[in-house]
Design a protein around this motif. Structure first.
Motif, PDB file in Angstrom:
ATOM      1  N   UNK A 103      20.102  28.666   0.148  1.00  0.00           N
ATOM      2  CA  UNK A 103      20.955  29.777  -0.280  1.00  0.00           C
ATOM      3  C   UNK A 103      20.131  31.030  -0.460  1.00  0.00           C
ATOM      4  N   UNK A 104      20.524  32.101   0.227  1.00  0.00           N
ATOM      5  CA  UNK A 104      19.921  33.407  -0.020  1.00  0.00           C
ATOM      6  C   UNK A 104      20.691  34.087  -1.153  1.00  0.00           C
ATOM      7  N   UNK A 105      19.943  34.511  -2.167  1.00  0.00           N
ATOM      8  CA  UNK A 105      20.582  35.088  -3.344  1.00  0.00           C
ATOM      9  C   UNK A 105      20.822  36.583  -3.132  1.00  0.00           C
ATOM     10  N   UNK A 106      22.086  36.983  -3.199  1.00  0.00           N
ATOM     11  CA  UNK A 106      22.451  38.389  -2.986  1.00  0.00           C
ATOM     12  C   UNK A 106      23.111  39.003  -4.224  1.00  0.00           C
ATOM     13  N   UNK A 107      23.157  38.257  -5.318  1.00  0.00           N
ATOM     14  CA  UNK A 107      23.813  38.744  -6.521  1.00  0.00           C
ATOM     15  C   UNK A 107      22.945  39.705  -7.312  1.00  0.00           C
ATOM     16  N   UNK A 108      23.506  40.196  -8.414  1.00  0.00           N
ATOM     17  CA  UNK A 108      22.792  41.143  -9.282  1.00  0.00           C
ATOM     18  C   UNK A 108      22.578  40.590 -10.685  1.00  0.00           C
TER      19      UNK A 108
ATOM     20  N   UNK B  20      15.192  33.000  -1.460  1.00  0.00           N
ATOM     21  CA  UNK B  20      15.883  31.776  -1.066  1.00  0.00           C
ATOM     22  C   UNK B  20      15.740  30.699  -2.132  1.00  0.00           C
ATOM     23  N   UNK B  21      16.855  30.045  -2.434  1.00  0.00           N
ATOM     24  CA  UNK B  21      16.852  28.829  -3.231  1.00  0.00           C
ATOM     25  C   UNK B  21      17.002  27.636  -2.288  1.00  0.00           C
TER      26      UNK B  21
ATOM     27  N   UNK C 275      15.348  22.019  -7.508  1.00  0.00           N
ATOM     28  CA  UNK C 275      15.690  23.242  -6.782  1.00  0.00           C
ATOM     29  C   UNK C 275      14.510  24.194  -6.909  1.00  0.00           C
ATOM     30  N   UNK C 276      14.051  24.728  -5.793  1.00  0.00           N
ATOM     31  CA  UNK C 276      12.925  25.654  -5.831  1.00  0.00           C
ATOM     32  C   UNK C 276      13.372  27.041  -5.402  1.00  0.00           C
ATOM     33  N   UNK C 277      12.561  28.021  -5.781  1.00  0.00           N
ATOM     34  CA  UNK C 277      12.793  29.405  -5.348  1.00  0.00           C
ATOM     35  C   UNK C 277      11.644  29.848  -4.465  1.00  0.00           C
ATOM     36  N   UNK C 278      11.994  30.412  -3.309  1.00  0.00           N
ATOM     37  CA  UNK C 278      11.017  30.966  -2.380  1.00  0.00           C
ATOM     38  C   UNK C 278      11.171  32.482  -2.346  1.00  0.00           C
ATOM     39  N   UNK C 279      10.198  33.230  -2.881  1.00  0.00           N
ATOM     40  CA  UNK C 279      10.296  34.696  -2.809  1.00  0.00           C
ATOM     41  C   UNK C 279      10.302  35.183  -1.363  1.00  0.00           C
TER      42      UNK C 279
END
Length: 433
Positions: A333-338, A348-349, A368-372
């Motif tokens: 999932x690409x995060x596009x929220x605020x 990306x999550x 769940x990981x986060x990729x900057x």
């Protein structure tokens, strides 16, 4: 990509059985995920460890094998079940006061993919892709008569799930996983060599592109958009650079199949789980090569003349990021929220479902990981964002996770939702300053 540093960090984590990065000093408890909870679970009762400022709530339980997920602007939650429950493969939930309640169920087919786009709900079985017309409240108008968009995709009961995503130009992308580990003449048999030309790639082992609004398409109507991908479960469209990104499940059995070339430890750690940024015509190289994150190179597969060091052909694309082996990335999932802090914007999550085949090393993943990202490309080290799905470090090491993250979606308020396909738990992760 700093693959060597990633490997070292992960090896340390495997020893401890729980990965806690400095950036992930969370407020959640590490108590067992099966602990009882009220209708509005707190982060501690949800059993997850999340970064400071975040809360993780369980909003629904015991839904079945919840796979991918889509959320409407009105907050309805569409969940695809891997296996139908009571004859229904799609659940519709509505959330209120921290609890999500099933308000409808339909679709008499198994599968993984689900996606909302341009007034339709798209969903996949293991052979077909359907769509349902939505009303102005993004509710399905007729649950009994979906249109068939694609039919007759190959299903050999191995890597059979058909994950889907749509772009903004009217195209549908479908993963068709390879019904093989490494295209051997005899699949998963010790010493068996690869099939010349790998005929599997004619109809599987890649991403196919179809029209999103054309009915009853088959293979002949589609385009093999990208090939050489063993199996993709997690995929998403990156709107920053208008490109498809996917997470590949790497191959298994290097030592079991070729013990003269690989140790059991190498088998446990290799190959990488890879993120690819795809353009039409790309070839990621399966089954001819795999990506070795320790050497930072594409390596020729032993089935096709490799020796664990021989480098693969340059015609095969490189991953844009590589992760430890066998963690099973099932959601992207690409995060596009605020709602979340700025560092998460357009990053990306990834939901790692967890390993089963890292013995004699400890099993790993279930997080769940986060990729900057920066300028639409991975930038810097990944970090664990939400951990504790397995229930305990011991559960993780044994591969006996209580819960296993699978699907990811962003809600209208910028929260993210995570499915679990072991217990049918639905999590909501939010941030508050």
């Amino acid at each position: 990509m700093k693959n060597r540093s990633l490997t070292i960090a992960f090896a340390t984590a495997a020893i401890t059985g729980s990965i806690l990065f400095t950036a992930c000093t969370g407020t959640g408890s590490k108590t067992a995920a099966d602990s009882s909870a009220t209708a509005t679970d707190t982060a501690s009762s949800a059993g997850l460890t999340v970064p400071a400022g975040f809360t993780a709530n369980i909003i629904a339980r015991d839904l079945g094998g919840t796979r991918h997920i889509a959320i409407s602007p009105q907050g309805d939650i569409f969940v695809k079940l891997g296996k139908s429950k009571d004859g229904k493969g799609i659940l519709v939930l509505h959330e209120n006061n921290g609890k999500a309640v099933v308000k409808n169920a339909f679709g008499d087919y198994d599968g993984t993919g689900i996606y909302l786009k341009n007034g339709y709900l798209y969903a996949s079985s293991n052979e077909d892709v359907y769509r349902y017309k939505l009303n102005d409240k993004n509710e399905v108008i007729d649950t009994t008569s979906p249109e068939i968009i694609v039919k007759g995709l190959i299903n050999r009961n191995q890597h059979e799930s058909k994950s889907i995503v749509l772009d903004d130009a009217g195209n549908l992308y479908v993963n068709i996983g390879a019904y093989s580990n490494s295209c051997q003449v005899k699949d998963r048999e010790k010493g068996s060599m690869g099939q010349p030309g790998c005929p599997i790639l004619d109809s599987a082992g890649g991403i196919w592109q179809f029209k999103a609004d054309k009915l009853n398409q088959t293979y002949k109507d589609g385009v093999r958009y990208a090939t050489g991908l063993r199996n993709v479960v997690g995929l998403d469209w990156n709107k920053q650079d208008n490109q498809l990104f996917v997470m590949q499940h790497g191959r298994d059995g290097l030592h079991d199949l070729f013990p003269d070339m690989y140790t059991s430890k190498q088998q446990a750690e290799l190959p990488a789980e890879c993120m690819y940024a795809l353009k039409k015509g790309d070839n990621a190289g399966w089954p001819y090569i795999y990506y070795d994150q320790q050497q930072g190179k594409k390596i020729v597969s032993p089935e096709y003349g490799g020796d664990s060091k021989k480098e693969g052909d340059s015609k095969f694309i490189n991953p844009v990021a590589a992760y430890p082996g066998h963690l099973a990335p099932n959601g992207l999932l690409f995060y596009t929220g605020s709602q979340f802090p700025e560092k998460y914007k357009n990053g990306a999550f990834i939901a790692f479902h967890g390993s089963w085949n890292r013995a004699p090393e400890p099993q790993a993943g279930y997080f769940v990981v986060f990729q900057p990202f920066k300028n639409a490309k991975p930038d810097g080290k990944w970090e664990v964002f939400a951990d504790g799905f397995s229930g305990s470090a011991a559960n993780t090491a044994k591969g006996s996770a209580v819960r296993r993250p699978c699907g990811l979606a962003q809600g209208p308020d910028g929260s993210i939702y995570v499915t679990d396909d072991a217990k049918g738990t639905l999590y909501k992760i939010s941030y508050k300053k």
